[in-house]
Design a protein around this motif. Structure first.
Motif, short mmCIF file in Angstrom:
data_model
loop_
_atom_site.label_atom_id
_atom_site.label_comp_id
_atom_site.label_asym_id
_atom_site.label_seq_id
_atom_site.Cartn_x
_atom_site.Cartn_y
_atom_site.Cartn_z
N SER A 1 -20.69 13.12 -4.65
CA SER A 1 -21.70 12.91 -3.60
C SER A 1 -21.75 14.12 -2.67
O SER A 1 -22.84 14.58 -2.30
CB SER A 1 -21.40 11.65 -2.80
OG SER A 1 -21.47 10.51 -3.62
N MET A 2 -20.59 14.63 -2.29
CA MET A 2 -20.53 15.79 -1.42
C MET A 2 -21.12 17.02 -2.10
O MET A 2 -21.93 17.75 -1.52
CB MET A 2 -19.09 16.06 -0.99
CG MET A 2 -18.95 17.16 0.02
SD MET A 2 -18.02 18.65 -0.39
CE MET A 2 -17.35 18.48 -1.96
N LEU A 3 -20.74 17.25 -3.36
CA LEU A 3 -21.29 18.39 -4.10
C LEU A 3 -22.80 18.26 -4.28
O LEU A 3 -23.52 19.27 -4.19
CB LEU A 3 -20.61 18.52 -5.47
CG LEU A 3 -19.22 19.13 -5.46
CD1 LEU A 3 -18.58 19.04 -6.84
CD2 LEU A 3 -19.24 20.56 -4.97
N LYS A 4 -23.28 17.07 -4.50
CA LYS A 4 -24.73 16.86 -4.64
C LYS A 4 -25.45 17.26 -3.35
O LYS A 4 -26.50 17.91 -3.40
CB LYS A 4 -25.00 15.40 -5.01
CG LYS A 4 -26.43 15.16 -5.40
CD LYS A 4 -26.63 13.76 -5.93
CE LYS A 4 -28.09 13.54 -6.27
NZ LYS A 4 -28.33 12.20 -6.75
N ARG A 5 -24.89 16.89 -2.20
CA ARG A 5 -25.49 17.28 -0.91
C ARG A 5 -25.46 18.80 -0.73
O ARG A 5 -26.41 19.40 -0.25
CB ARG A 5 -24.78 16.61 0.24
CG ARG A 5 -25.16 15.15 0.43
CD ARG A 5 -24.68 14.60 1.75
NE ARG A 5 -23.24 14.68 1.94
CZ ARG A 5 -22.38 13.74 1.61
NH1 ARG A 5 -22.81 12.61 1.09
NH2 ARG A 5 -21.09 13.90 1.80
N VAL A 6 -24.36 19.42 -1.13
CA VAL A 6 -24.24 20.88 -0.98
C VAL A 6 -25.23 21.60 -1.90
O VAL A 6 -25.90 22.54 -1.49
CB VAL A 6 -22.78 21.34 -1.29
CG1 VAL A 6 -22.69 22.84 -1.46
CG2 VAL A 6 -21.84 20.85 -0.21
N VAL A 7 -25.33 21.15 -3.13
CA VAL A 7 -26.17 21.83 -4.12
C VAL A 7 -27.66 21.60 -3.86
O VAL A 7 -28.47 22.53 -3.93
CB VAL A 7 -25.79 21.40 -5.57
CG1 VAL A 7 -26.80 21.90 -6.58
CG2 VAL A 7 -24.40 21.88 -5.90
N TYR A 8 -28.01 20.36 -3.57
CA TYR A 8 -29.44 20.02 -3.46
C TYR A 8 -29.93 19.87 -2.03
O TYR A 8 -31.11 19.66 -1.79
CB TYR A 8 -29.73 18.74 -4.23
CG TYR A 8 -29.43 18.87 -5.71
CD1 TYR A 8 -30.15 19.77 -6.49
CD2 TYR A 8 -28.42 18.14 -6.32
CE1 TYR A 8 -29.88 19.91 -7.84
CE2 TYR A 8 -28.16 18.27 -7.67
CZ TYR A 8 -28.88 19.16 -8.43
OH TYR A 8 -28.61 19.31 -9.76
N GLY A 9 -29.00 19.95 -1.07
CA GLY A 9 -29.41 19.88 0.34
C GLY A 9 -29.62 18.50 0.88
O GLY A 9 -29.55 17.48 0.38
#
Length: 139
Positions: free
Chosen positions: A131-139
């Motif tokens: 979930s954290m990586l998804k926010r970082v990658v896709y904003g």
């Protein structure tokens, strides 16, 4: 880009236990998920899995922790043997993303499916990470 790849062996009970859990997690988070069959009976059996490089003394010299480097002299012959026979470990969970500059990855080697509390904790922690990586990658 963010994706999850499960490297497995068709005869691996840990892989079989992990597969439906990871598939559901990635479906829930809408993250692309792939299975890469390696090992003796797979079509891609000639490919090296993502964690085998950690058996290489040169990799340990460059990337290993201090305690790995200290024990390298004692383990070097074992590591060379493992590399020479093409030793592989399964399952490997590869989380790969692009940070705008280059592709990065986290490789998680192994999975203990014998303790249900550990499995729940593993999946919960993995959900938080993805979930954290998804926010970082896709904003």
């Amino acid at each position: 880009m963010l994706e999850v790849v499960l490297e497995d062996d068709v005869n691996c009970p840990r892989c079989e236990a992990l597969l439906p859990l990871i598939r559901k997690l990635c479906d829930d988070l809408n993250i692309p998920f792939y299975v890469k069959h390696l090992g003796n009976r797979a079509v891609a059996s000639f490919e090296e899995d993502s964690s085998s490089r950690t058996f290489d003394p040169q990799w340990i010299e460059r990337w290993g922790l201090k305690e790995h480097k200290r024990s390298l002299k004692k383990m070097e012959s074992v590591l060379r043997y493992l590399k020479s026979i093409g030793a592989q470990t399964f399952p490997n969970l590869v989380i790969r993303w692009h940070d705008g500059m280059r592709v990065k990855e986290i490789v998680i080697r192994g999975f203990d499916y014998s303790d249900k509390d550990r499995v729940r904790a593993f999946i919960s922690n993995l959900r938080i990470l993805l979930s954290m990586l998804k926010r970082v990658v896709y904003g």
